[in-house]
Design an enzyme around this catalytic site. Structure first.
Site, mmCIF file in Angstrom:
data_model
loop_
_atom_site.group_PDB
_atom_site.id
_atom_site.type_symbol
_atom_site.label_atom_id
_atom_site.label_comp_id
_atom_site.label_asym_id
_atom_site.label_seq_id
_atom_site.Cartn_x
_atom_site.Cartn_y
_atom_site.Cartn_z
ATOM 1 N N ASN A 1 -2.189 6.372 -7.653
ATOM 2 C CA ASN A 1 -1.165 5.434 -8.151
ATOM 3 C C ASN A 1 -2.008 3.922 -7.881
ATOM 4 O O ASN A 1 -2.249 3.562 -6.848
ATOM 5 C CB ASN A 1 -0.215 5.597 -6.978
ATOM 6 N N TRP A 2 -2.179 3.674 -9.130
ATOM 7 C CA TRP A 2 -2.872 2.163 -9.141
ATOM 8 C C TRP A 2 -2.168 0.899 -8.577
ATOM 9 O O TRP A 2 -2.516 0.049 -8.138
ATOM 10 C CB TRP A 2 -3.539 2.003 -10.624
ATOM 11 N N LYS A 3 -0.730 1.229 -8.449
ATOM 12 C CA LYS A 3 -0.014 0.190 -8.188
ATOM 13 C C LYS A 3 -0.119 -1.128 -9.084
ATOM 14 O O LYS A 3 -0.409 -1.022 -10.091
ATOM 15 C CB LYS A 3 0.079 -0.280 -6.591
ATOM 16 N N HIS B 1 9.102 6.040 -5.312
ATOM 17 C CA HIS B 1 7.865 5.508 -4.541
ATOM 18 C C HIS B 1 8.674 4.625 -3.260
ATOM 19 O O HIS B 1 9.785 3.877 -3.791
ATOM 20 C CB HIS B 1 6.864 4.594 -5.284
ATOM 21 N N GLU C 1 7.737 1.969 -2.163
ATOM 22 C CA GLU C 1 7.904 0.403 -2.633
ATOM 23 C C GLU C 1 9.073 0.133 -3.569
ATOM 24 O O GLU C 1 9.655 -1.023 -3.388
ATOM 25 C CB GLU C 1 6.329 0.124 -3.325
ATOM 26 N N GLU D 1 5.020 10.917 1.352
ATOM 27 C CA GLU D 1 4.494 9.555 1.769
ATOM 28 C C GLU D 1 5.139 9.222 2.969
ATOM 29 O O GLU D 1 6.288 8.302 2.790
ATOM 30 C CB GLU D 1 4.643 8.925 0.684
ATOM 31 N N GLY E 1 -1.071 2.303 3.092
ATOM 32 C CA GLY E 1 -1.652 0.877 2.912
ATOM 33 C C GLY E 1 -2.026 0.394 4.237
ATOM 34 O O GLY E 1 -2.346 -0.764 4.302
ATOM 35 N N SER F 1 -2.725 6.387 2.879
ATOM 36 C CA SER F 1 -4.183 6.333 3.520
ATOM 37 C C SER F 1 -5.163 7.451 3.351
ATOM 38 O O SER F 1 -5.757 7.610 4.143
ATOM 39 C CB SER F 1 -4.061 5.489 4.863
ATOM 40 N N GLY G 1 -3.423 5.824 -3.155
ATOM 41 C CA GLY G 1 -3.158 4.310 -3.523
ATOM 42 C C GLY G 1 -4.457 3.740 -3.641
ATOM 43 O O GLY G 1 -5.269 3.743 -4.408
ATOM 44 N N GLY G 2 -4.710 2.855 -2.734
ATOM 45 C CA GLY G 2 -6.180 1.906 -2.484
ATOM 46 C C GLY G 2 -7.401 2.659 -2.952
ATOM 47 O O GLY G 2 -8.058 2.400 -3.836
HETATM 48 P P1 13P Z 1 -2.670 4.129 0.290
HETATM 49 O O1 13P Z 1 -3.512 5.418 -0.257
HETATM 50 O O2 13P Z 1 -3.234 2.901 -0.307
HETATM 51 O O3 13P Z 1 -2.158 4.143 1.564
HETATM 52 O O4 13P Z 1 -1.074 4.073 -0.945
HETATM 53 C C1 13P Z 1 -0.300 5.406 -0.770
HETATM 54 C C2 13P Z 1 0.472 5.441 -1.700
HETATM 55 O O5 13P Z 1 1.490 4.736 -1.964
HETATM 56 C C3 13P Z 1 0.590 6.222 -3.172
HETATM 57 O O6 13P Z 1 1.442 6.070 -3.753
#
Ligand code: 13P
Length: 252
Positions: free
Chosen positions: A10-12, A96, A98, A168, A174, A213, A234-235
């Site tokens: 998930n590149w966000k 998600h 967010e 999640e 994050g 994470s 994510g990251g």
């Molecule tokens: P991180 O891996 O950056 O913690 O993000 C997780 C996430 O929200 C994937 O959708």
């Protein structure tokens, strides 16, 4: 048993034409030997066309990070599942945390987005998870049950069976704080048990990812847990070597 592995990035809200090209090229070549693991990247809307042109014909699949619950009409700024399908997306993330916390998406809207995606033959990656306050007040299972039930009530259990679930925990996203493999396993097991009330077969076969994470150095430990089939990343999905190594860790 025998569920295949699944890793989605998930590149966000990250990326640029130049960086995406490098990252996608590296992911394609670095995951060429992958066996029995689906590898997906969920990219920002403006880069879906670029992603399609780079990945078309490769083993790496792509998707969106959000979708409208509506199919067309006067909904300024929205993107429909029909449009994602037009650009070759096979997956889309819905619900998600967010989206839920920053953009006010409740369980009902998430369920409608889930249904809209499936109406266009796109597989939803349905995110569920509790906040730290909910975990600390022992509401984790209740919150996740409500998130799942909203989709089952609207779309049905068979539809849920045609999706991928991502657990999640909001407190692990994050933050660098990963759930321990056992904490994640306990919730994944709960999710399967909740689904098993409706269908044992679907509970057994559905792929459930862990997200929050996940990095190259903790992925294997998480993915060896019996009810964890892969990850939503994510990251670490923005760093080719990290993402490739996470994909490789999902091989059974
Ligand atoms: P991180 O891996 O950056 O913690 O993000 C997780 C996430 O929200 C994937 O959708």
């Amino acid at each position: 048993m025998g569920r295949a592995g699944f890793v989605a990035g998930n590149w966000k809200m990250h990326g640029s034409l130049v960086r995406n090209q490098e990252l996608l090229d590296a992911v394609v070549s670095g995951t060429r030997s992958l066996q029995n693991v689906s590898c997906v990247v969920c990219v920002p809307y403006p880069y879906i066309a670029q992603t399609q042109s780079v990945l078309e014909g490769s083993h790496v699949l792509w998707g969106g990070q959000n979708v409208s619950q509506y199919h067309h009409g006067a909904y300024t700024g929205e993107v429909s599942a029909d449009m994602l399908a037009d650009l070759g997306c096979q997956y889309v993330i819905v619900g998600h945390s967010e989206r839920r916390t920053l953009f006010g998406e409740g369980n009902q809207v998430v369920a409608e987005k889930f249904r809209a995606a499936q109406e266009c033959s796109i597989t939803p990656i349905l995110c569920v998870g509790e906040t730290l306050a909910q975990r600390e007040s022992d509401e984790t299972e209740q919150v996740i049950a409500m998130q799942l039930d909203a989709v089952i009530d609207l779309a049905g259990i068979e539809a849920l069976g045609q999706s991928v679930i991502a657990y999640e925990p909001v407190w692990a996203i994050g933050t660098g704080k990963t759930a321990t493999p056992q904490q994640a396993q306990d919730v994944h097991k709960f999710i399967r048990s909740r689904i098993a009330v409706h269908s044992g077969g679907i509970a057994e076969n559905i792929q459930i990812l862990y997200g929050g994470s996940v990095k190259a150095d903790n992925a294997r430990e998480l993915f060896t847990m019996p009810d964890i089939d892969g990850g939503l990343i994510g990251g670490a999905s923005l760093i080719a070597v990290e993402f490739i190594s996470i994909c490789l860790a999902a091989q059974n």
